[in-house]
Design a protein around this motif. Structure first.
Motif, short mmCIF file in Angstrom:
data_model
loop_
_atom_site.label_atom_id
_atom_site.label_comp_id
_atom_site.label_asym_id
_atom_site.label_seq_id
_atom_site.Cartn_x
_atom_site.Cartn_y
_atom_site.Cartn_z
N THR A 155 37.86 32.10 29.84
CA THR A 155 37.73 31.31 31.06
C THR A 155 38.12 32.14 32.26
N ARG A 156 37.21 32.31 33.21
CA ARG A 156 37.52 33.11 34.39
C ARG A 156 38.66 32.50 35.20
N THR A 157 38.71 31.16 35.26
CA THR A 157 39.76 30.53 36.06
C THR A 157 41.15 30.83 35.50
N THR B 146 40.94 35.87 27.15
CA THR B 146 40.59 34.54 27.61
C THR B 146 39.08 34.45 27.74
N GLY C 216 42.38 41.29 33.74
CA GLY C 216 41.18 40.72 34.30
C GLY C 216 39.91 41.50 33.98
N GLU C 217 40.03 42.57 33.22
CA GLU C 217 38.86 43.38 32.88
C GLU C 217 38.02 42.71 31.79
N ARG C 218 36.72 42.95 31.86
CA ARG C 218 35.82 42.43 30.83
C ARG C 218 36.14 43.11 29.50
N ARG D 142 29.79 33.87 24.63
CA ARG D 142 30.50 33.75 25.90
C ARG D 142 31.27 35.04 26.15
N LEU E 41 42.22 33.58 34.57
CA LEU E 41 42.69 34.88 35.03
C LEU E 41 43.63 34.75 36.22
N GLN E 42 43.51 33.65 36.96
CA GLN E 42 44.37 33.47 38.13
C GLN E 42 45.81 33.15 37.73
N TRP F 268 37.55 38.11 28.63
CA TRP F 268 38.27 38.99 29.55
C TRP F 268 39.69 39.22 29.06
#
Length: 432
Positions: free
Chosen positions: A362-364, A360, A185-187, A177, A366-367, A180
């Motif tokens: 999980t992209r969510t 993290t 927020g960067e990969r 997986r 990042l918010q 980030w």
């Protein structure tokens, strides 16, 4: 430290450190290392060790609303249920991931009586409101206590009749997986995880997390096979950023194989891979020594599940750590409740101050860093003075600061016991 800026006696600090090192900070029960039931006192030759494990299944656990109002509450409830059922000498041990275990040393007659009461425990959990916990048990000679603990927990999380086998790793069952940076927020890179036998996805991740508690000597060959499989798996991984291998499943949380498995990590860990270890495991002496050796060799270390509340009692600059991977339950709770939100924000701030990436999967999540932290109303009175402000300025972690506050309370039985939520909420309130 009496008379210093902290105004805490050394005796109080030592007592609190011992307590924090042996008692689980989430449930206030013996910590997971208490599953190492090898007796420090001589036991009768016919003594039987019994391990009864209670846990929510993986779908129920994954649906819990975060940490403060979800997993933490579930773990305390499971410990309470085991205590009420056992009502006998023995220890209820918090083992995390919405699971707990009752460990007892009995005579053969007493062990048979305990086994006869398992149906009572199953009936009680079936009558409970909400998710129904799973019940698993194992018994055996006291001299094989690590294997007994392993069997009980395997029965919670693995398909019936299976155990992780060496050729399972040869098959190369693996998940990947992206990761980030939770602040920018960067990969960052890719996390690689080897699957437990017969499981995949979140089931495998949870199984490996629980099985890392139970490593007995029969797991050494399994771990050796895992190390051998990693170079081939990593070679097939995406090249965007570093590859993080979560090695928790190849380490030992308890049992006689702990030292052997930690040594195996230092000797056979493949080059070029970032090493992930569950934050609670990093507090085990043999594991910490292995991580320091790897760091001295130039390896990169990541503490995973950071924010679960079971982190080492040390600041980042005292640890062999290059990054932390935030606990997914904490991230889920941070989107739902103020307690997890303030802890999440405090961890990100602490990592940034130390120049340590907080990661993290999980992209969510990042918010979360883009939202203002609401001003909370702390649930405990301020300890007075500048203790909290100074702890934050010098870079103490949430757990270290909670320990310090509890030491200032001394032995006052009426004083509230602080945890990471109390510290984070006071820090957030003071910042507004």
């Amino acid at each position: 430290m009496k008379g210093s800026n902290w105004d805490v006696s050394n005796d109080a600090l030592v007592a609190e450190h011992v307590l924090a090192s042996t008692i689980d900070p989430v449930t206030n029960r013996p910590a997971a290392t208490a599953l190492n039931t090898g007796c420090t006192h001589p036991a009768p030759d016919d003594a039987v060790v019994s391990v009864v494990a209670l846990a929510y299944d993986t779908p129920s656990t994954r649906s819990l609303p975060g940490r403060a109002r979800g997993v933490d509450v579930a773990e305390r409830a499971l410990c309470r249920d085991l205590d009420l059922w056992a009502d006998a000498p023995g220890s209820v041990v918090a083992i995390g991931e919405a699971a707990a275990a009752y460990v007892a040393l009995h005579s053969p007659d007493e062990s048979r009586e305990l086994r006869s009461r398992l149906d009572e425990l199953r009936a009680r959990t079936r009558r409970a409101v909400g998710p129904r916990p799973l019940v698993a048990a194992a018994q055996g000679p006291a001299t094989t206590s690590a294997d007994v603990a392993a069997r009980a927990i395997e029965r919670l999380v693995l398909p019936a009749g299976t155990v992780p086998a060496q050729d399972h790793w040869v098959a190369g069952q693996v998940s990947r997986r992206p990761l980030w940076d939770a602040v920018t927020g960067e990969r960052f890179g890719t996390q690689v995880r080897l699957h437990a036998a017969g499981l995949d996805g979140v089931h495998a991740e949870r199984a490996e997390g629980l099985l890392s508690l139970t490593r007995s000597t029969r797991y050494v060959d399994v771990a050796r096979a895992a190390h051998s499989a990693i170079p081939r798996i990593v070679a097939a991984s995406p090249t965007e950023g570093p590859v993080l291998w979560d090695a928790s499943a190849a380490l030992s949380g308890t049992g006689p194989a702990r030292g052997s498995l930690a040594q195996l990590l230092t000797e056979q860990c493949p080059p070029g891979v970032w090493i992930g270890v569950s934050a609670w495991l990093a507090d085990v002496d043999e594991v910490m020594e292995a991580l320091r050796t790897l760091r001295a060799q130039g390896r990169r270390i990541v503490l995973t599940s950071y924010g679960s509340g079971r982190e080492p009692l040390a600041a980042f600059d005292e640890l062999p750590v290059n990054a932390v991977l935030i606990d997914p339950y904490l991230e889920r709770g941070a989107a739902l409740g103020i307690e997890d939100r303030t802890v999440h924000a405090a961890i990100l701030e602490h990592a940034t101050r130390n120049g340590i990436p907080a990661l993290t999967g999980t992209r969510t999540a990042l918010q979360l860093n883009r939202r203002p932290v609401p001003s909370p109303r702390p649930r405990t009175p301020h300890p007075g003075g500048q203790l909290l402000e100074r702890a934050r300025l010098v870079g103490l972690t949430l757990r270290q600061t909670a320990l310090l506050v509890n030491a200032t309370h001394g032995q006052d039985p009426l004083a509230p016991r602080w945890d990471r939520y109390d510290v984070a909420m006071h820090w957030a309130a003071d910042a507004t």
